[in-house]
Scaffold this active site. Structure first.
Site, mmCIF file in Angstrom:
data_model
loop_
_atom_site.group_PDB
_atom_site.id
_atom_site.type_symbol
_atom_site.label_atom_id
_atom_site.label_comp_id
_atom_site.label_asym_id
_atom_site.label_seq_id
_atom_site.Cartn_x
_atom_site.Cartn_y
_atom_site.Cartn_z
ATOM 1 N NE ARG A 19 -2.286 -1.986 3.157
ATOM 2 C CZ ARG A 19 -2.656 -2.136 4.437
ATOM 3 N NH1 ARG A 19 -3.678 -1.447 4.911
ATOM 4 N NH2 ARG A 19 -2.004 -2.956 5.228
ATOM 5 C CD GLN A 79 9.341 -14.456 5.403
ATOM 6 O OE1 GLN A 79 9.327 -13.233 5.476
ATOM 7 N NE2 GLN A 79 8.360 -15.210 5.865
ATOM 8 N NE ARG A 339 27.290 23.804 -3.637
ATOM 9 C CZ ARG A 339 28.028 23.968 -4.742
ATOM 10 N NH1 ARG A 339 28.131 25.160 -5.306
ATOM 11 N NH2 ARG A 339 28.657 22.951 -5.283
ATOM 12 C CE LYS A 357 33.030 23.781 -4.045
ATOM 13 N NZ LYS A 357 33.621 23.210 -5.265
ATOM 14 C CG ASN A 383 33.875 44.040 3.393
ATOM 15 O OD1 ASN A 383 32.967 43.748 4.161
ATOM 16 N ND2 ASN A 383 33.645 44.580 2.208
ATOM 17 N NE ARG A 446 38.205 50.511 -12.491
ATOM 18 C CZ ARG A 446 37.904 51.045 -11.326
ATOM 19 N NH1 ARG A 446 37.202 50.365 -10.453
ATOM 20 N NH2 ARG A 446 38.281 52.271 -11.037
#
Ligand code: UD1
Ligand code: MG
Length: 519
Positions: A19, A79, A339, A357, A383, A446
């Protein structure tokens, strides 16, 4: 001194559990941190049995593998055909050496059973020197269960399955919980005499009671104080209701030890979790597996912690963590994802929309916003600017980034691993850091910005932007655009987005480079 009783525990777990409608064998379905079988085995554990036999059948390989993990000392016995609970116990005893003592049999699907109740059953059985004792309970709805039939003196006469019962017997609300203690010798004898003369054509373990009684052996009933403990699990509706009952039991126990649960109904704590005093768990929170929550820590609302250690006075708000460690006084979330092997030292902070992670974040260091930290070591009191990515994967291998202590990295940095930023170093906002930044240096990587004045009024005439520019006094700029050599080239060939971000140029100086770092 009397010899201590030799005790054998037999758990019946060969049935399919039709069931449940599942490819997973019924006894392997999970319930707040343990499988059904795991719950039964831990209820029996304090008996200190000399041997534990688990009868397996349906999904035998899966059940055996699970046993190796959770109860390596238990002996699985196959069994192959499920010919009834009596047949199952017979096969189990065939696999263990003959001997006197007590055999405790437990159906594999009664997960709310408490060790105290099994203990009380066995003690009553052994003290009375009974041949067999069954755990019974008075239940509101006995449908589907075996009934305890007593004689006029109130002594156990037999146990009758519902499908074999007459109308009078069906009206009995005292049921067989499926947990028994037997005298080993007399059980073996009786099992040899079981018939299959019943509605299911099976060997019923319950018939042992009628057989022993007819032979003049003392059989007994031990009534459970709380019938809830004896509830079996036959389908997923029952599983859900058992889960709620167990949740309430677990939550109540934690509240009594000094943990605050602000909304116990939406708080789901696995039986394997530990919480210290004055921890506060807010609503919609799931604490799973080997999770530990320290004293005075705040967890929730809307938090899931799996195998995660939260230190004292730390806070974890609206976040998900698996296999992580959060130091004392550290803060996580809202909306963080920790994680495996994410390790935050004391008073570290992992803020909003941050994923971590396999990384250490040192004491007092902060990763406050919109950042992925993968395979990194960050020192103390550092920071990390908003919207940064620790670029750990080159498509084949993972590499580490090391950031020192007291560093300040700019917003929107990419740390292309392997790369190192030294103690006290800064990096400029918007930098793609591919080379090491020495201690104390400012790393800049940059394009320098240039403004093409009057471009909007000239090239986007008639737009709301152009009108706004004009109102702001840019008419002059529009005149100058003709002089700007190459400007039309940029605007004409690049997409809008590229044009708006300008073309790459090498930055010469770094003045103000770090201004856009965030804290
Ligand atoms: C059984 C009892 C019933 C009791 C109820 C309590 C019998 C005949 N009936 O009924 O009196 O009220 O438990 O829940 O014992 N199993 C095997 N091998 C088999 C058959 C069953 O290992 O050949 C295992 C099942 O996996 C299960 C347990 O034995 O864990 C009980 O079997 P189940 O079919 O659930 O028995 P019930 O009909 O519930
Ligand atoms: Mg059953």
């Amino acid at each position: 001194m009397p010899q201590p009783h030799l005790r054998t525990v037999v758990v019946l777990a060969a049935g399919e559990g039709k069931r449940m409608k599942s490819t997973l064998p019924k006894v392997l379905h999970p319930l707040l941190g343990r499988t059904l079988l795991g719950h039964v085995l831990s209820a029996a554990a304090p008996l200190g049995a000399d041997r534990t036999v688990v009868v397996v059948g349906h999904g035998a390989d899966q059940v055996r593998a699970h046993l190796t993990e959770i109860a390596p000392d238990a002996t699985p016995v196959l069994q192959a055909e499920q010919l009834g609970t009596g047949h199952a116990v017979r096969i189990a005893l065939d696999a263990v050496p003959e001997g006197a003592g007590t055999v405790v049999v437990i159906n594999g699907d009664v997960p709310l059973l408490r060790p105290e109740t099994v203990g009380a059953l066995v003690t009553a059985h052994e003290e009375a020197a009974a041949a067999a004792t069954v755990l019974a309970a008075e239940v509101p709805d006995p449908t589907g269960l075996g009934r305890i039939v007593r004689d006029t003196d109130g002594r156990l006469e037999q146990i009758v399955e519902e499908r074999d019962a007459d109308a009078t017997q069906r009206a009995i609300r005292e049921i067989n919980a499926g947990i028994y203690a037997f005298d080993a010798v007399r059980l073996r004898e009786a099992l040899g005499k079981l018939s299959t003369d019943n509605d299911q054509g099976e060997e019923y373990l319950t018939d042992v009671f009628g057989l022993l009684r007819s032979a003049g052996e003392p059989v007994a009933v031990h009534v459970a104080v709380d019938h809830v403990e004896t509830l079996g699990c036959n389908d997923r509706v029952e599983l859900a209701s058992l889960r709620r009952l167990l949740r309430d039991r677990v939550n109540e126990a934690w509240m009594r030890t000094g943990v605050s649960l602000l909304d116990p109904v939406t708080t789901w704590i696995d039986v394997t979790v530990a919480l210290d005093r004055d921890a506060v768990v807010d609503q919609n929170t799931q604490l799973r597996g080997a999770t530990v929550v320290g004293a005075g820590a705040l967890v929730g609302p809307d938090v899931t912690l799996v195998d995660t250690i939260v230190g004292p006075a730390a806070s974890v708000v609206r976040s998900h963590a698996v296999g992580a460690e959060v130091g004392a006084g550290a803060s996580v979330g809202p909306y963080a994802y920790l994680r495996p092997a994410a390790r935050l030292a004391d008073k570290a902070k992992v803020g909003t929309f941050v994923e971590v992670k396999n990384s250490e974040i040192g004491a007092g260091s902060k990763v406050p916003h919109l950042t992925y930290v993968g395979d990194a070591t960050i020192g103390e009191q550092t920071n990390i600017g908003a919207a940064s990515v620790f670029v750990n994967y080159d498509g084949v291998n993972k590499h580490r980034t090391v950031i020192g202590s007291h560093a300040r990295t700019g917003a929107d940095n990419m740390f292309v691993a392997p790369v190192e930023v030294g103690d006290g170093a800064y990096t400029a906002a918007g930098s793609v850091i591919v080379d090491d930044v020495p201690p104390g240096a400012m790393g800049v990587a940059r394009a320098r910005q240039r403004n093409i004045e009057g471009w909007v009024v000239k090239r986007r005439a008639g737009t709301a932007a152009a009108e706004a520019a004009q109102r702001a006094g840019d008419a002059e700029g529009a005149q100058r655009i003709g002089d700007a050599e190459g400007a039309s080239e940029v605007a004409g060939t690049a997409s809008d987005s590229e044009a708006m971000h300008g073309r790459a140029e090498t930055v010469g100086g770094a003045s103000g480079a770090g201004d856009t770092a965030t804290e």
